[in-house]
Design a protein around this motif. Sequence first.
Motif, PDB file in Angstrom:
ATOM      1  N   SER A  45      -7.305 -16.468  -2.288  1.00  0.00           N
ATOM      2  CA  SER A  45      -6.440 -17.395  -2.952  1.00  0.00           C
ATOM      3  C   SER A  45      -5.109 -18.000  -2.372  1.00  0.00           C
ATOM      4  CB  SER A  45      -6.343 -17.060  -4.256  1.00  0.00           C
ATOM      5  OG  SER A  45      -5.423 -16.367  -4.643  1.00  0.00           O
ATOM      6  N   ALA A  46      -4.547 -16.915  -1.754  1.00  0.00           N
ATOM      7  CA  ALA A  46      -3.039 -17.360  -1.124  1.00  0.00           C
ATOM      8  C   ALA A  46      -3.457 -18.212   0.102  1.00  0.00           C
ATOM      9  CB  ALA A  46      -2.500 -16.324  -0.744  1.00  0.00           C
ATOM     10  N   LEU A  47      -4.407 -17.818   0.862  1.00  0.00           N
ATOM     11  CA  LEU A  47      -4.781 -18.571   2.230  1.00  0.00           C
ATOM     12  C   LEU A  47      -5.336 -19.833   1.643  1.00  0.00           C
ATOM     13  CD1 LEU A  47      -5.312 -18.700   4.989  1.00  0.00           C
ATOM     14  CD2 LEU A  47      -7.533 -17.678   4.848  1.00  0.00           C
ATOM     15  N   ARG A  48      -6.277 -19.915   0.581  1.00  0.00           N
ATOM     16  CA  ARG A  48      -6.710 -21.269   0.120  1.00  0.00           C
ATOM     17  C   ARG A  48      -5.573 -22.246  -0.103  1.00  0.00           C
ATOM     18  NH1 ARG A  48     -10.123 -18.943  -2.803  1.00  0.00           N
ATOM     19  NH2 ARG A  48      -9.222 -19.275  -4.976  1.00  0.00           N
ATOM     20  N   THR A  49      -4.612 -21.728  -0.886  1.00  0.00           N
ATOM     21  CA  THR A  49      -3.248 -22.559  -1.356  1.00  0.00           C
ATOM     22  C   THR A  49      -2.594 -23.042  -0.213  1.00  0.00           C
ATOM     23  OG1 THR A  49      -3.149 -21.578  -3.148  1.00  0.00           O
ATOM     24  CG2 THR A  49      -1.342 -22.576  -2.706  1.00  0.00           C
ATOM     25  N   ALA A  50      -2.599 -22.131   1.027  1.00  0.00           N
ATOM     26  CA  ALA A  50      -1.688 -22.461   2.252  1.00  0.00           C
ATOM     27  C   ALA A  50      -2.410 -23.581   3.009  1.00  0.00           C
ATOM     28  CB  ALA A  50      -1.330 -21.195   3.019  1.00  0.00           C
ATOM     29  N   ILE A  51      -3.572 -23.500   3.057  1.00  0.00           N
ATOM     30  CA  ILE A  51      -4.555 -24.381   3.748  1.00  0.00           C
ATOM     31  C   ILE A  51      -4.592 -25.786   2.927  1.00  0.00           C
ATOM     32  CG2 ILE A  51      -6.946 -25.080   4.278  1.00  0.00           C
ATOM     33  CD1 ILE A  51      -7.303 -22.425   4.903  1.00  0.00           C
ATOM     34  N   LEU A  52      -4.557 -25.841   1.636  1.00  0.00           N
ATOM     35  CA  LEU A  52      -4.414 -26.898   0.765  1.00  0.00           C
ATOM     36  C   LEU A  52      -3.074 -27.667   1.088  1.00  0.00           C
ATOM     37  CD1 LEU A  52      -5.283 -28.714  -1.905  1.00  0.00           C
ATOM     38  CD2 LEU A  52      -3.739 -26.873  -2.999  1.00  0.00           C
ATOM     39  N   ASN A  53      -1.860 -26.977   1.090  1.00  0.00           N
ATOM     40  CA  ASN A  53      -0.762 -27.531   1.195  1.00  0.00           C
ATOM     41  C   ASN A  53      -0.587 -28.022   2.811  1.00  0.00           C
ATOM     42  OD1 ASN A  53       0.078 -26.902  -1.310  1.00  0.00           O
ATOM     43  ND2 ASN A  53       0.970 -24.950  -0.832  1.00  0.00           N
ATOM     44  N   ALA A  54      -1.212 -27.420   3.611  1.00  0.00           N
ATOM     45  CA  ALA A  54      -1.196 -27.926   5.013  1.00  0.00           C
ATOM     46  C   ALA A  54      -1.925 -29.139   5.145  1.00  0.00           C
ATOM     47  CB  ALA A  54      -1.817 -27.052   6.124  1.00  0.00           C
ATOM     48  N   MET A 181      -3.308 -20.345 -13.606  1.00  0.00           N
ATOM     49  CA  MET A 181      -3.578 -21.799 -13.334  1.00  0.00           C
ATOM     50  C   MET A 181      -4.440 -22.500 -12.301  1.00  0.00           C
ATOM     51  SD  MET A 181      -1.437 -23.279 -15.677  1.00  0.00           S
ATOM     52  CE  MET A 181      -0.841 -24.926 -14.901  1.00  0.00           C
ATOM     53  N   ASN A 182      -4.459 -21.710 -11.256  1.00  0.00           N
ATOM     54  CA  ASN A 182      -5.217 -21.976 -10.136  1.00  0.00           C
ATOM     55  C   ASN A 182      -6.812 -21.972 -10.534  1.00  0.00           C
ATOM     56  OD1 ASN A 182      -4.787 -23.035  -7.391  1.00  0.00           O
ATOM     57  ND2 ASN A 182      -3.914 -21.145  -6.810  1.00  0.00           N
ATOM     58  N   ASN A 183      -7.030 -20.974 -11.267  1.00  0.00           N
ATOM     59  CA  ASN A 183      -8.597 -20.535 -11.513  1.00  0.00           C
ATOM     60  C   ASN A 183      -8.691 -21.566 -12.643  1.00  0.00           C
ATOM     61  OD1 ASN A 183      -8.528 -18.363  -9.873  1.00  0.00           O
ATOM     62  ND2 ASN A 183      -8.122 -16.813 -11.590  1.00  0.00           N
ATOM     63  N   LYS A 184      -7.862 -22.131 -13.508  1.00  0.00           N
ATOM     64  CA  LYS A 184      -8.083 -23.022 -14.700  1.00  0.00           C
ATOM     65  C   LYS A 184      -8.584 -24.570 -13.935  1.00  0.00           C
ATOM     66  CE  LYS A 184      -8.767 -23.976 -18.725  1.00  0.00           C
ATOM     67  NZ  LYS A 184      -9.981 -23.700 -19.616  1.00  0.00           N
ATOM     68  N   PHE A 185      -7.778 -24.870 -13.015  1.00  0.00           N
ATOM     69  CA  PHE A 185      -7.981 -26.114 -12.216  1.00  0.00           C
ATOM     70  C   PHE A 185      -9.262 -26.105 -11.579  1.00  0.00           C
ATOM     71  CE2 PHE A 185      -3.291 -26.297 -12.265  1.00  0.00           C
ATOM     72  CZ  PHE A 185      -3.153 -27.464 -12.914  1.00  0.00           C
ATOM     73  N   GLU A 186      -9.577 -24.952 -11.031  1.00  0.00           N
ATOM     74  CA  GLU A 186     -10.920 -24.903 -10.379  1.00  0.00           C
ATOM     75  C   GLU A 186     -12.040 -25.000 -11.425  1.00  0.00           C
ATOM     76  OE1 GLU A 186     -11.489 -21.304  -8.034  1.00  0.00           O
ATOM     77  OE2 GLU A 186      -9.885 -22.083  -6.542  1.00  0.00           O
ATOM     78  N   GLU A 187     -11.839 -24.385 -12.529  1.00  0.00           N
ATOM     79  CA  GLU A 187     -12.903 -24.300 -13.754  1.00  0.00           C
ATOM     80  C   GLU A 187     -12.992 -25.496 -14.128  1.00  0.00           C
ATOM     81  OE1 GLU A 187     -12.743 -22.997 -18.263  1.00  0.00           O
ATOM     82  OE2 GLU A 187     -12.117 -21.516 -16.979  1.00  0.00           O
ATOM     83  N   LEU A 188     -11.853 -26.321 -14.271  1.00  0.00           N
ATOM     84  CA  LEU A 188     -11.888 -27.862 -14.885  1.00  0.00           C
ATOM     85  C   LEU A 188     -12.396 -28.774 -13.845  1.00  0.00           C
ATOM     86  CD1 LEU A 188      -8.546 -27.845 -16.968  1.00  0.00           C
ATOM     87  CD2 LEU A 188     -10.859 -27.748 -17.638  1.00  0.00           C
ATOM     88  N   GLY A 189     -12.638 -28.558 -12.504  1.00  0.00           N
ATOM     89  CA  GLY A 189     -13.080 -29.300 -11.467  1.00  0.00           C
ATOM     90  C   GLY A 189     -12.139 -30.200 -11.187  1.00  0.00           C
ATOM     91  N   ILE A 190     -10.750 -29.798 -11.134  1.00  0.00           N
ATOM     92  CA  ILE A 190      -9.630 -30.746 -10.884  1.00  0.00           C
ATOM     93  C   ILE A 190      -9.364 -30.255  -9.156  1.00  0.00           C
ATOM     94  CG2 ILE A 190      -7.175 -31.347 -11.367  1.00  0.00           C
ATOM     95  CD1 ILE A 190      -7.732 -31.048 -14.047  1.00  0.00           C
ATOM     96  N   GLN A 191      -8.943 -31.125  -8.345  1.00  0.00           N
ATOM     97  CA  GLN A 191      -8.797 -31.194  -7.081  1.00  0.00           C
ATOM     98  C   GLN A 191      -7.409 -31.215  -7.067  1.00  0.00           C
ATOM     99  OE1 GLN A 191     -10.954 -30.460  -4.456  1.00  0.00           O
ATOM    100  NE2 GLN A 191      -9.073 -29.720  -3.237  1.00  0.00           N
ATOM    101  N   LEU A 192      -6.711 -30.093  -6.392  1.00  0.00           N
ATOM    102  CA  LEU A 192      -5.180 -30.180  -6.410  1.00  0.00           C
ATOM    103  C   LEU A 192      -4.783 -30.613  -4.940  1.00  0.00           C
ATOM    104  CD1 LEU A 192      -4.250 -26.624  -7.649  1.00  0.00           C
ATOM    105  CD2 LEU A 192      -3.894 -28.602  -9.031  1.00  0.00           C
ATOM    106  N   THR A 193      -3.803 -31.530  -5.004  1.00  0.00           N
ATOM    107  CA  THR A 193      -3.236 -31.985  -3.695  1.00  0.00           C
ATOM    108  C   THR A 193      -1.997 -31.053  -3.188  1.00  0.00           C
ATOM    109  OG1 THR A 193      -1.780 -33.293  -4.977  1.00  0.00           O
ATOM    110  CG2 THR A 193      -3.877 -34.421  -4.025  1.00  0.00           C
ATOM    111  N   LYS A 194      -1.500 -30.194  -4.216  1.00  0.00           N
ATOM    112  CA  LYS A 194      -0.351 -29.302  -3.689  1.00  0.00           C
ATOM    113  C   LYS A 194      -0.249 -28.272  -4.638  1.00  0.00           C
ATOM    114  CE  LYS A 194       3.775 -29.676  -0.982  1.00  0.00           C
ATOM    115  NZ  LYS A 194       2.971 -29.945   0.337  1.00  0.00           N
ATOM    116  N   ALA A 195       0.147 -27.018  -4.235  1.00  0.00           N
ATOM    117  CA  ALA A 195       0.266 -26.359  -5.418  1.00  0.00           C
ATOM    118  C   ALA A 195       1.241 -24.991  -4.707  1.00  0.00           C
ATOM    119  CB  ALA A 195      -0.912 -25.058  -5.452  1.00  0.00           C
ATOM    120  N   GLU A 196       2.567 -24.905  -5.019  1.00  0.00           N
ATOM    121  CA  GLU A 196       3.560 -24.008  -4.599  1.00  0.00           C
ATOM    122  C   GLU A 196       4.361 -23.362  -5.507  1.00  0.00           C
ATOM    123  OE1 GLU A 196       5.236 -25.921  -0.638  1.00  0.00           O
ATOM    124  OE2 GLU A 196       5.175 -27.597  -2.608  1.00  0.00           O
TER     125      GLU A 196
END
Length: 236
Positions: A45-54, A181-196
Amino acid sequence: MGRAFEYRKAAKMKRWGNMSRVFPKLARAIEVAAKTGVPDPEMNSALRTAILNAKAENMPKANIDAAIKRATGKDAANFAEVNFEGKGPHGVLVFVETATDNNTRTVANIKMYFNKTGGQVVPTGSLEFFFDRKAIFEFNKPSNYELEDLEMELIDAGLEELEEEDGVILAYANYTDFGNMNNKFEELGIQLTKAELKRIPNNPQEFTEAQQEEIGKLIEKLEDDDDVQAVYTNIA
């Protein structure tokens, strides 16, 4: 505008100014995340978030893939995440997060930046309680949720505050609830643009324009350093 959108402005890395300074820091964050877990974003999940922010900063896929490859190569650098705390010009409080493969170099550089601008590094832990560490998530407002309904969905995952402006929503939580929170967004199908994870001053102080200009010289020196990942102050 509220603190959330001041964060949003900062999150766009305004001070860094150009891709030649932004991308190496994003790449290092990816390397750190890939090396501390498995190099598969589906399982890390940490890598997934780093890629998302990139991706939020338009970092090319080739750069992202190269960072992951470096982290898994036989000559991969061993990065350590080290924090520094200091007092800058006019008593401003400064919290610096770094990712370094040479702690001796980083310590010497950080101390030099403070000393040259009339500040000083203070013992670790001296200033941490002046900042609240928050998980902050940015996403576009979903068409299938009203703001109140979204709050109800997220509150059990740790949501503390939700703000919206021009269709962009920022959700705040304690840093310990980042994963929930990250897991909940995935459960709701909400695509994040940034997570930090960010440090927000709990007692922000006012400084004059002239004082901020002097403080800015220190911040610029810090943010120009390749080892520095983030700089926080108690400027209101």
